[in-house]
Motif scaffolding. Structure first.
Motif: not given
Ligand code: SF4
Length: 1020
Positions: A254-257, A278-285, A291-295, A615-626
């Motif tokens: 998600d690093t921008n230009g 990083g993970d291109d599959d999680q590219s949301i910004y 999505s794969i441009a940075n890579f 969903a955007h703000g949930s990046k990097g988080q984890e929870y027992h139940s979603v």
């Protein structure tokens, strides 16, 4: 403190490889739950351990401050206090330190202050009003229509590191590509380039009409300024290159230009000890197709790049991993940097994947509440979880939403159920009931004392506020008394009458005194002080404490809502010392017009409670139940993409894929939505719950269908949920108990075509507008229309008197006189004047073949079985002299197209789809033909003409609308229509006398969003 060696031993082979590969460029592709935060911390510890570098020579760039904090804490746990010496920060704060170190850049920033969101909007509005050649992004009827798009595009350009000069140069040769950029976009893109350049100039602070002398910089400037400083100042760059020997970047996808340029500038000519995770599959910004441009960029820049893939997932249960993998595997291989087949490393016994459908949103939210309680119990008793997780069960449950605007709906449900919650603290508090009440207070203060109508409406809103505790029947009795005076043409208005009135209840008297004091104080005090006094005088704090004595959460939320708003007002007072109450109200109005939030911290992440995130703000988080609610196709998952009004030429955004067809653009957008859904789903460790309430026109999300999850619709406890949801919707109606007064009010009423249309649109609106007589504020459209009607009447009277058709100048002068009489605010007055010039085409046409009126603005009262029905046509003309046929002309302002189908294709006059303008024409026929005072008793109205005098903005061959021309809809009127209308009038009258003033069963965004009583009907 954890021991490095034991932590290292726990790593899997790929993680060890990434930790050991400290020298040279490394790319770690890390799918969800593969332990990347731990990996970065252990890798930094390894560098320190091996004495490759001092902690202060390691730089870790993260995406958010919260991620930086977590990383620092982990490091400290592994290497002790030295961990705090590792520089862990966001790109922005690192850029800030470079700016402060650069003499030139720091001088530049020091003389400036950061631009606020409201200043940004005002600057764009100023540019639109004062710059030549921007008509393509300043439509004459809605000059600020593109403001938010312009803001967004300037932001995008900055984030891609494109300066105004580069953009200007590029747009000179921009051509339509038939895919992204169409012919109609070219002038807008060119105008955007001019606006971007002007915006940068304005920020210099040389124009005192916009900013004070301090000048401004914006958030997106920081990275560009720091990159510039690094490129220009060799010593500065050398200093940073010498200091940071090892650099790591988290969430690299998600690093921008601009950030990428900044990173590469920092490393230019130095070492290549860079590790990007990083993970291109999680590219949301990133932009569609980027999505794969940075890579790719990274591989291009560092030929010796070593790529390591982490595939062991330590977060989620096996079924959940399979679910999220099935989702992301729907993307073609070309859209992904590499396929990552994740392996589940956790064996969680209690787990579930469920999907439920409901009939209404209320049932859906009631069900969520019940399910949250079940998840809580499951977490508390789960032996598979750590004790600290079991202790705070709510913190381990997240509700993830596609849009921020859905957050209040969820909060409301949790508050009513007494379930604690926490958000990211960026809530828009404008919809909070207490904040709305404070906005009403400010509105009251800002209304000109002579503007009685608007004051009356706002006064009503203040009087019905719960904190005054005035019985509604007291308020209505008082209004009834004043309205009776009004009907007798006595010069009466609510507020002065309220002050004079002695025969009123104690709470009403208390309200009158409080409001009187407010209005007297307001001109002499800053806005925040006025509000604080009012809160004290009205007893609002005490009221909240008493009312929510046993409901801690609601009490705290309401108090915080008030405090947040007052603080926001205070900040505005302090940052604009010259601002007066009117200026402040203008600011609020600008916020409303452009959908800018009023952000306030009602709860924060430090509190215990169910996490509510986008969903955007949930990046990097984890929870027992979603829980992922409101899964509706084209509404939230996925959302329907809005067409880009000012698309940036794709060749300019180097990182984005240049789509060859429109279908390809659609495809790329759908991939972005899939990635976002994947991020949301992959936050869950044990349970994921999807819910939706499909309707006739909305189906459940295609994601659910494509995943093949069984959709359940009935369950034990269903009846209880439906009962609860009904209880929720049946909130106390303030009108209960006021029947006697209402009956008295309606007994003296008359009806007219406008009030009839009002009743057919919404009965509650009719009550406010026509029974209580609380008309809305002065709106541009209405005032413009009134002034045009007035001026046209003068034109035709002059024509009748002199036999000569007046010129456009005469028309305009009469219009300006009428406008002045309306007492509009300067801004609205200016917009009306601009709109008027568009009437030249209509006027020239009318002047070329002027038709003498048979009647002008004639009022005709008739009696229909005891119902007094009155109305006034604009103009009456002869249609066919021999046949005694006449036509009524009704002038209309505003766009014609939205009325076309309701006029030309109506089913019945009572039907929702029938346009109110058509009903008006039928009413005029009815009124004219039953008017006992008319001269020619044999004549009848055979036709009605709706004349939209403004030039049409769009063409419609179907309805004969020509772009740039006025529109005429000619309708044949007959006796059946009149009979139908009489039936409607009688029916409505019966219902009005029966006090049928229900509000709409649920908020209708088309009707309620523009309604002045929106916040009375739907307080939250
Ligand atoms: S807000 Fe909606 S329900 Fe309320 S009066 Fe207006 S149109 Fe009717």
């Amino acid at each position: 403190m954890a021991d490095f060696n034991s932590l290292y031993k726990e790593l899997n082979a790929e993680q060890k490889q990434a930790v050991d590969a400290v020298d040279g460029p490394v790319l770690v592709l890390a799918g969800p739950g593969t332990g990347k935060t731990q990996l970065l911390s252990v890798r930094a510890a390894n560098i320190i351990q091996k004495k490759k570098a001092l902690p202060e020579s390691i730089l870790i760039l993260t995406y958010t401050n919260a991620a930086a904090k977590t990383m620092k804490e982990r490091l400290a746990k592994i290497v002790g206090f030295k961990g705090y010496d590792v520089r862990v920060c966001t790109f922005h704060s690192f850029a800030n330190s470079i700016i402060l170190d650069s003499e030139e850049a720091s001088n530049y920033i020091r003389e400036r202050i950061q631009i606020t969101d409201i200043e940004n909007v005002k600057a764009i509005e100023y540019i639109l009003d004062h710059t030549e050649g921007l008509t393509d992004i300043r439509p004459f009827r809605a000059p600020y229509f593109y403001v938010r798009d312009i803001q967004r595009k300037i932001g995008e350009l900055k984030r891609e590191g494109i300066s105004p000069e580069e953009f200007l140069k590029h747009v000179k040769k921009v051509k339509p590509d038939g895919v992204c950029v169409e012919e109609k976009h070219i002038p807008r893109i060119k105008a955007l380039a001019v606006a971007y350049e002007k915006y940068e100039e304005l920020k210099e602070g040389i124009n005192k009409d916009v900013f004070d002398e301090r000048g401004r910089y914006d958030y997106d400037d920081m990275i560009m300024i720091a990159t510039d400083a690094l490129n220009k100042e060799k010593l500065l760059k050398a200093k940073y290159q010498e200091q940071f020997i090892y650099i790591m970047v988290d969430e690299f996808q998600d690093t921008n230009g601009a950030q990428l340029k900044f990173l590469f500038s920092l490393m230019e000519g130095a070492h290549s000890n860079l590790c990007c995770v990083g993970d291109d599959d999680q590219s949301i910004y990133r932009f569609q197709g980027a999505s794969i441009a940075n890579f790719k960029e990274l591989k291009k820049k560092f030929k010796a790049l070593k790529t390591i893939s982490l595939k062991n997932n330590y977060r989620s249960a096996k079924d959940l991993i399979e679910l999220s993998q099935a989702l992301i595997n729907e993307l073609p291989g070309s859209e992904r940097a590499s396929e990552k087949k994740l392996t589940a490393m956790r064996d969680l016994k209690k787990r579930s994947i469920e999907c439920w459908e409901f009939t209404t949103d209320a049932e859906e939210t009631c069900f969520l509440v019940d399910r949250i309680r079940e998840f809580k119990a499951q977490i508390e008793s789960s032996k598979e979880l750590k004790p600290e997780e079991r202790e705070n069960p709510y913190n381990n449950i997240a509700i993830l939403l596609r849009k921020r605007s859905l957050i209040p709906k969820v909060i409301d449900a949790l508050l009513q159920a007494g379930i604690p919650y926490a958000t990211d603290g960026k809530e828009d508090i404008r919809q909070e009931a207490r904040v709305r009440q404070m906005l009403d207070v400010l509105e009251m203060v800002s209304i000109e004392p002579k503007d009685f109508e608007q004051r009356d409406r706002t006064l009503y809103k203040l009087l019905i506020a719960d904190y005054f505790q005035i019985p509604h029947k007291d308020i209505l009795s008082f209004i009834n008394k004043v309205n009776k005076k009004k009907r007798k043409k006595e010069n009466a208005a609510l507020f002065p009458e309220l002050l004079k009135e002695e025969d009123i209840s104690a709470p009403l008297k208390h309200a009158a005194d409080t409001i009187d004091k407010l209005l007297k104080n307001a001109p002499f005090k800053p806005a925040h002080a006025v509000l604080i006094d009012y809160i004290k005088d009205a007893g609002i704090y005490g009221f909240i404490l008493d009312k929510y004595d046993k409901e801690d959460m609601v009490r705290i939320r309401e108090l915080r809502g008030l405090a947040s708003f007052i603080n926001m007002v205070k900040e505005s007072d302090f940052s604009n010392p010259g601002i007066d109450m009117k200026g402040f109200i203008d600011e609020i109005r600008t916020r409303n017009e452009h959908g800018l939030p009023i952000t306030g911290e009602l709860v924060t992440m430090t509190q215990n409670g169910v996490r509510i995130f986008t969903a955007h703000g949930s990046k990097g988080q984890e929870y027992h139940s979603v829980i992922i609610p409101f899964c509706l196709q084209d509404v939230s998952w996925p959302i329907r993409p809005m067409p880009d009004k000012i698309p940036l030429p794709p060749e300019l955004i180097k990182s984005a894929e240049k789509a060859e067809t429109k279908e390809r653009i659609k495809e790329l957008r759908s991939y972005d939505e899939t990635r976002l859904f994947y991020v949301a789903v992959s936050r869950a460790k044990s349970n994921v719950l999807f819910t939706s309430s499909p309707r006739q026109d909305k189906i459940s999300s295609s994601f659910i269908r494509s995943l093949g999850i069984e959709v359940k619709t009935s369950y034990s406890g269903e009846e209880a949920v439906i009962r609860k949801s009904l209880e929720k919707s049946g909130l106390n109606d303030p009108l209960i108990g006021t029947e006697e007064i209402l009956r008295d009010m309606v007994s003296e009423m008359t009806l007219n075509p406008t009030s009839l249309n009002n009743y057919l649109t919404c009965r509650r609106k009719f009550l406010y507008d026509n029974v209580l007589m609380l008309p809305g504020p002065k709106k541009e459209g209405l005032m413009f229309g009134n002034a045009v009607h007035d001026a046209l009447e003068h034109v035709y009277r002059q024509f009748m008197d002199t036999n000569e058709f007046p010129d456009f100048r005469f028309f305009k002068d009469k219009f300006l006189d009428a406008l002045k009489f309306q007492g509009l605010e300067k801004r609205l007055e200016q917009r009306c004047k601009e709109r008027f010039d568009g009437l030249k085409v209509f006027f020239d046409k009318a002047a070329s073949k002027p038709v003498k009126p048979l009647g002008l603005e004639n009022r005709m009262p008739i009696n229909i079985d005891g119902i007094i029905f009155t109305g006034k046509y604009d103009k009456l003309e002869i249609e066919d002299k021999k046949a005694g046929a006449l036509r009524v002309i009704d002038y209309k302002t505003g766009p014609s197209k939205k009325h076309a189908s309701g006029i030309m294709q109506r089913v019945s006059l009572e039907d929702e789809s029938c346009d109110g303008y058509l009903r008006q024409l039928v009413c005029y026929k009815l009124l004219y033909e039953r008017d006992k005072t008319r001269e020619d008793k044999n004549a009848s109205v055979s036709h009605g003409v709706l004349l939209f005098v403004e030039p049409a903005a769009e063409e419609s061959r179907k309805y004969g609308i020509k772009k740039g021309e006025p529109t005429e809809f000619r309708v044949e009127l007959n006796d059946e229509m009149v009979d139908e209308m009489v039936g409607i009038i009688k029916n409505c009258w019966r219902n009005i006398q029966g006090l049928r003033f229900e509000k709409l069963p649920e908020r209708d965004s088309k009707k309620c969003s523009w309604c002045d009583f929106n916040h009375i009907c739907w307080p939250t």
